[in-house]
Design a protein around this motif. Sequence first.
Motif, PDB file in Angstrom:
ATOM      1  N   ALA A 250       0.852  -1.187   0.000  1.00 16.27           N
ATOM      2  CA  ALA A 250       0.000   0.000   0.000  1.00 16.27           C
ATOM      3  C   ALA A 250       0.889   1.238   0.000  1.00 16.27           C
ATOM      4  CB  ALA A 250      -0.904  -0.003   1.232  1.00 16.27           C
ATOM      5  N   PRO A 251       0.491   2.303  -0.689  1.00 12.60           N
ATOM      6  CA  PRO A 251       1.319   3.514  -0.718  1.00 12.60           C
ATOM      7  C   PRO A 251       1.572   4.049   0.688  1.00 12.60           C
ATOM      8  CG  PRO A 251      -0.452   3.647  -2.333  1.00 12.60           C
ATOM      9  CD  PRO A 251      -0.727   2.445  -1.491  1.00 12.60           C
ATOM     10  N   LYS A 252       2.810   4.446   0.946  1.00 12.30           N
ATOM     11  CA  LYS A 252       3.162   5.004   2.253  1.00 12.30           C
ATOM     12  C   LYS A 252       3.050   6.523   2.204  1.00 12.30           C
ATOM     13  CE  LYS A 252       6.390   1.204   3.159  1.00 12.30           C
ATOM     14  NZ  LYS A 252       7.799   0.819   3.421  1.00 12.30           N
ATOM     15  N   ASP A 253       2.746   7.106   3.359  1.00 15.48           N
ATOM     16  CA  ASP A 253       2.578   8.564   3.423  1.00 15.48           C
ATOM     17  C   ASP A 253       3.835   9.290   2.965  1.00 15.48           C
ATOM     18  OD1 ASP A 253       0.032   8.201   4.355  1.00 15.48           O
ATOM     19  OD2 ASP A 253       0.550   8.457   6.472  1.00 15.48           O
ATOM     20  N   ARG A 254       5.002   8.748   3.334  1.00 20.39           N
ATOM     21  CA  ARG A 254       6.251   9.394   2.953  1.00 20.39           C
ATOM     22  C   ARG A 254       6.414   9.400   1.429  1.00 20.39           C
ATOM     23  NH1 ARG A 254      10.788   7.403   1.327  1.00 20.39           N
ATOM     24  NH2 ARG A 254      10.195   5.282   1.923  1.00 20.39           N
ATOM     25  N   GLU A 258       6.619  12.676  -0.958  1.00 26.27           N
ATOM     26  CA  GLU A 258       7.732  12.927  -1.872  1.00 26.27           C
ATOM     27  C   GLU A 258       7.236  13.124  -3.305  1.00 26.27           C
ATOM     28  OE1 GLU A 258      10.375   9.668  -1.439  1.00 26.27           O
ATOM     29  OE2 GLU A 258      11.245  10.367   0.463  1.00 26.27           O
ATOM     30  N   ALA A 259       6.246  12.324  -3.713  1.00 25.08           N
ATOM     31  CA  ALA A 259       5.710  12.472  -5.070  1.00 25.08           C
ATOM     32  C   ALA A 259       5.060  13.839  -5.237  1.00 25.08           C
ATOM     33  CB  ALA A 259       4.705  11.359  -5.362  1.00 25.08           C
ATOM     34  N   GLY A 260       4.290  14.260  -4.218  1.00 17.22           N
ATOM     35  CA  GLY A 260       3.659  15.573  -4.291  1.00 17.22           C
ATOM     36  C   GLY A 260       4.669  16.695  -4.357  1.00 17.22           C
ATOM     37  N   GLU A 261       5.740  16.587  -3.561  1.00 19.59           N
ATOM     38  CA  GLU A 261       6.767  17.619  -3.581  1.00 19.59           C
ATOM     39  C   GLU A 261       7.483  17.661  -4.924  1.00 19.59           C
ATOM     40  OE1 GLU A 261       9.174  16.545  -0.285  1.00 19.59           O
ATOM     41  OE2 GLU A 261       7.925  17.593   1.195  1.00 19.59           O
ATOM     42  N   ALA A 262       7.697  16.481  -5.523  1.00 21.65           N
ATOM     43  CA  ALA A 262       8.358  16.448  -6.827  1.00 21.65           C
ATOM     44  C   ALA A 262       7.498  17.118  -7.899  1.00 21.65           C
ATOM     45  CB  ALA A 262       8.665  15.002  -7.216  1.00 21.65           C
ATOM     46  N   VAL A 263       6.189  16.879  -7.836  1.00 24.40           N
ATOM     47  CA  VAL A 263       5.286  17.507  -8.807  1.00 24.40           C
ATOM     48  C   VAL A 263       5.300  19.028  -8.637  1.00 24.40           C
ATOM     49  CG1 VAL A 263       2.865  17.747  -9.495  1.00 24.40           C
ATOM     50  CG2 VAL A 263       3.804  15.472  -9.023  1.00 24.40           C
ATOM     51  N   GLN A 264       5.283  19.491  -7.385  1.00 27.91           N
ATOM     52  CA  GLN A 264       5.344  20.930  -7.147  1.00 27.91           C
ATOM     53  C   GLN A 264       6.654  21.526  -7.649  1.00 27.91           C
ATOM     54  OE1 GLN A 264       4.554  21.687  -3.024  1.00 27.91           O
ATOM     55  NE2 GLN A 264       2.472  20.878  -3.109  1.00 27.91           N
ATOM     56  N   ALA A 265       7.753  20.790  -7.444  1.00 25.29           N
ATOM     57  CA  ALA A 265       9.042  21.280  -7.929  1.00 25.29           C
ATOM     58  C   ALA A 265       9.058  21.376  -9.447  1.00 25.29           C
ATOM     59  CB  ALA A 265      10.167  20.363  -7.446  1.00 25.29           C
ATOM     60  N   LEU A 266       8.385  20.415 -10.108  1.00 25.65           N
ATOM     61  CA  LEU A 266       8.325  20.440 -11.569  1.00 25.65           C
ATOM     62  C   LEU A 266       7.536  21.650 -12.060  1.00 25.65           C
ATOM     63  CD1 LEU A 266       8.871  19.009 -14.291  1.00 25.65           C
ATOM     64  CD2 LEU A 266       6.699  17.792 -13.966  1.00 25.65           C
ATOM     65  N   THR A 267       6.475  22.014 -11.356  1.00 26.18           N
ATOM     66  CA  THR A 267       5.694  23.186 -11.778  1.00 26.18           C
ATOM     67  C   THR A 267       6.497  24.472 -11.634  1.00 26.18           C
ATOM     68  OG1 THR A 267       4.732  23.419  -9.561  1.00 26.18           O
ATOM     69  CG2 THR A 267       3.526  22.064 -11.141  1.00 26.18           C
ATOM     70  N   ARG A 268       7.429  24.493 -10.648  1.00 22.22           N
ATOM     71  CA  ARG A 268       8.255  25.692 -10.469  1.00 22.22           C
ATOM     72  C   ARG A 268       9.433  25.727 -11.438  1.00 22.22           C
ATOM     73  NH1 ARG A 268       7.420  24.199  -4.971  1.00 22.22           N
ATOM     74  NH2 ARG A 268       9.498  23.252  -4.966  1.00 22.22           N
ATOM     75  N   ASP A 269       9.969  24.538 -11.725  1.00 15.34           N
ATOM     76  CA  ASP A 269      11.169  24.454 -12.573  1.00 15.34           C
ATOM     77  C   ASP A 269      11.019  23.271 -13.515  1.00 15.34           C
ATOM     78  OD1 ASP A 269      13.668  24.765 -13.670  1.00 15.34           O
ATOM     79  OD2 ASP A 269      14.714  23.770 -11.992  1.00 15.34           O
ATOM     80  N   THR A 271      12.139  21.168 -15.778  1.00 22.73           N
ATOM     81  CA  THR A 271      13.328  20.685 -16.469  1.00 22.73           C
ATOM     82  C   THR A 271      13.227  19.176 -16.673  1.00 22.73           C
ATOM     83  OG1 THR A 271      14.507  20.273 -14.388  1.00 22.73           O
ATOM     84  CG2 THR A 271      14.685  22.491 -15.346  1.00 22.73           C
ATOM     85  N   PRO A 272      14.003  18.631 -17.600  1.00 22.97           N
ATOM     86  CA  PRO A 272      13.994  17.177 -17.798  1.00 22.97           C
ATOM     87  C   PRO A 272      14.377  16.425 -16.529  1.00 22.97           C
ATOM     88  CG  PRO A 272      15.059  18.265 -19.638  1.00 22.97           C
ATOM     89  CD  PRO A 272      14.842  19.322 -18.606  1.00 22.97           C
ATOM     90  N   GLU A 273      15.315  16.971 -15.762  1.00 27.09           N
ATOM     91  CA  GLU A 273      15.724  16.304 -14.523  1.00 27.09           C
ATOM     92  C   GLU A 273      14.565  16.229 -13.525  1.00 27.09           C
ATOM     93  OE1 GLU A 273      19.078  17.746 -16.759  1.00 27.09           O
ATOM     94  OE2 GLU A 273      17.329  18.808 -15.943  1.00 27.09           O
ATOM     95  N   GLN A 274      13.818  17.329 -13.408  1.00 27.76           N
ATOM     96  CA  GLN A 274      12.671  17.325 -12.506  1.00 27.76           C
ATOM     97  C   GLN A 274      11.586  16.366 -13.001  1.00 27.76           C
ATOM     98  OE1 GLN A 274      12.376  18.428  -9.645  1.00 27.76           O
ATOM     99  NE2 GLN A 274      13.913  20.021  -9.391  1.00 27.76           N
ATOM    100  N   ALA A 275      11.395  16.316 -14.306  1.00 27.12           N
ATOM    101  CA  ALA A 275      10.389  15.398 -14.857  1.00 27.12           C
ATOM    102  C   ALA A 275      10.764  13.946 -14.556  1.00 27.12           C
ATOM    103  CB  ALA A 275      10.266  15.615 -16.370  1.00 27.12           C
ATOM    104  N   ARG A 276      12.059  13.619 -14.670  1.00 22.41           N
ATOM    105  CA  ARG A 276      12.499  12.258 -14.351  1.00 22.41           C
ATOM    106  C   ARG A 276      12.312  11.954 -12.875  1.00 22.41           C
ATOM    107  NH1 ARG A 276      18.471  10.942 -16.125  1.00 22.41           N
ATOM    108  NH2 ARG A 276      18.865  12.531 -14.519  1.00 22.41           N
ATOM    109  N   GLU A 277      12.541  12.952 -12.015  1.00 25.15           N
ATOM    110  CA  GLU A 277      12.346  12.757 -10.587  1.00 25.15           C
ATOM    111  C   GLU A 277      10.875  12.539 -10.254  1.00 25.15           C
ATOM    112  OE1 GLU A 277      13.029  12.312  -6.578  1.00 25.15           O
ATOM    113  OE2 GLU A 277      14.399  12.220  -8.293  1.00 25.15           O
ATOM    114  N   VAL A 278      10.006  13.273 -10.941  1.00 27.52           N
ATOM    115  CA  VAL A 278       8.565  13.070 -10.744  1.00 27.52           C
ATOM    116  C   VAL A 278       8.170  11.648 -11.123  1.00 27.52           C
ATOM    117  CG1 VAL A 278       6.277  13.696 -11.592  1.00 27.52           C
ATOM    118  CG2 VAL A 278       7.908  15.480 -10.978  1.00 27.52           C
ATOM    119  N   GLN A 279       8.676  11.208 -12.279  1.00 26.48           N
ATOM    120  CA  GLN A 279       8.354   9.854 -12.734  1.00 26.48           C
ATOM    121  C   GLN A 279       8.843   8.806 -11.729  1.00 26.48           C
ATOM    122  OE1 GLN A 279      10.258   8.702 -16.391  1.00 26.48           O
ATOM    123  NE2 GLN A 279       8.715   7.144 -16.841  1.00 26.48           N
TER     124      GLN A 279
END
Length: 632
Positions: A250-254, A258-269, A271-279
């Motif tokens: 089951a998905p863990k809160d942590r 982290e996924a939510g923070e990565a998506v927010q970071a992608l909206t701010r910046d 970049t391909p690196e951020q997109a890979r981190e989101v994925q």
Amino acid sequence: MTERSHAPRVVPEGLRAFLATETGSTSVLLVATLAGLVWANSPWGDTYDTFWHTTLAVEFGARSFDLDLEHWVNDGLMALFFFVVGLEIWREIKVGQLRDRRLVAVPLVAALGGMALPALIYYVINAGGPGASGWGIPMASDTAFVLGLLAVLGARCPAPLRVFLLTLAVADDVGAILVVAVFYTEKLNWTALLIALLLIALIVAMRWIRLWRGPAYVVLGFGLWVATVESGIHPTLAGLLLGITVAVYAPKDRQLLEAGEAVQALTRDPTPEQAREVQRSVQQAVSVNDRLQLLLHPWTSYVIVPVFAVANAGVQLDGATLRAAASSPVTHGVVLGLVVGKFVGITAGTWLPLRLKWGELPGNLQWGQVLGGAATSGIGFTVSLFITGLAFRDDPALQSQAKIGILTGSTVSALLGWLIFRLAWNKGGACAPPDAERSDSPPEPMPPITAADHTRGPADAPVTLVEYGDYECPYCGQAEEILHELRSRYGDRLRVVFRHFPLREIHPHAFPAALVAEDAADAGKFWEMHEVLFANQLALTDADLTRYAEEMGVRPWGDVPGHLARVDGVRDGGARAGVEGTPTFFVNGVLHEGSYDVESLGEAVEAALRAAPEPHPGNDGFSGQCEIRRNE
């Protein structure tokens, strides 16, 4: 009161998605079956066997691996099908319904009864004859066909019954695969079997050290399949074993954070690196098991199983074949095993653990529903055809007789299940929340009718019939037909009021449906939405509700806080008045204690008409109301 069901558990969203895929593929499977029959009985019927016995070889240098097309389907593609079955089994064990031993005990024993008795009936009929080895044919149910029929039945088959039958089907599939592996293996190649065991150990070790490299698993999985084919054990077992080695959690809160923070970071910046981190972060939040099911389940349901049906359902139905089948103990054994054996075996296997208090049914299902589910479980197709090919691989005549038995027994079982559901449904029923939430205090008077209520009929009608209902309650869906008939019968003498009483504990989509109904009420379209929601009781997800509102020109989720307060207030008022489940009816403010069929409610309305005073404005809360804002 009529019977009530107590269901403190809800159907998980993942399970709902699985059910949706299974039922959605039923029409495709049916078309594929008919295609195989038509092809085999067409003027070009001789090309059916010629095509499926065409050899296809895979060569590796000087070595080659060849099978005919039928075996590539039955041994290759069906291994992928059972891989998906293994994924689902492992998911249910780890995070799904099979975690709860009390919920597992009943369908597990029912599955054993539903496998053992059909096999016994078949064997008794065919003992000592050439068809004795086909005892495994009537053992397995076809999940897609069973759930497809239940979808056609709609609200007559509540979600807890689908949970019960899916759990039963999981146990049924495991039993069938073990039977195939143990009893339908002719000879063993011990070297190949040892290689297969080593590959399984290597896959488990890779999982233990958390080495998640998809290509490595694909290569090892293919090697395991080849080794299993060469070993003599049917390769479907390899698919099942691979499925239960895939990680599920089951998905863990942590991880979600982290996924939510990565998506927010992608909206701010962006970049391909951020997109890979989101994925990466999003994928880690969802288990490999869930991702593979999402990827493969449509392929197995809409492609692999239908292709299997075309390749195996093609039996000639000429006069000679049908006459031979009519007198064949193989056909008789399959039909009786599927129709009688499945029904009696599952019913007895359900009654025994309940009697011994080993477990409980999800939602405390009514026995009429359980009997209907037991009957429909006699629809045996995919695995039954599969075992037919193994049991009578060298005898086409016995294969034809067994296939005719499968088609006949499955059709009779479907009709029997439909009939039982019709008869059981006419007895009515009710849904109720867990006992812990019921009040022992004396009930208060029913809250009076106000301008905020949803009414049908004139305000000065001598009789007011109030229903407390919920849009996901199957019994409320049945009551709609009854209320329409009563309104047609009594005309302006009857006013009908609908009040929300969503049972969140057992109907997770009822409350959102009530909110959307209130959105429609704000636009003057409550009763139009009311009809749509009851017509689509198995499709009440947020996306479905949004679509219904938009198609009706209603803005969904417009005043959520206000509508939440209103629905909760109506529900609380009903609970104080003695409402414990849905549907519950009040006739001129008096709780209706009887059944809610047309006759019983009609008698209550007649009694209220005889007792009602002459209409006089302002007489009481049920006549003389000023124009109701939401009156139809």
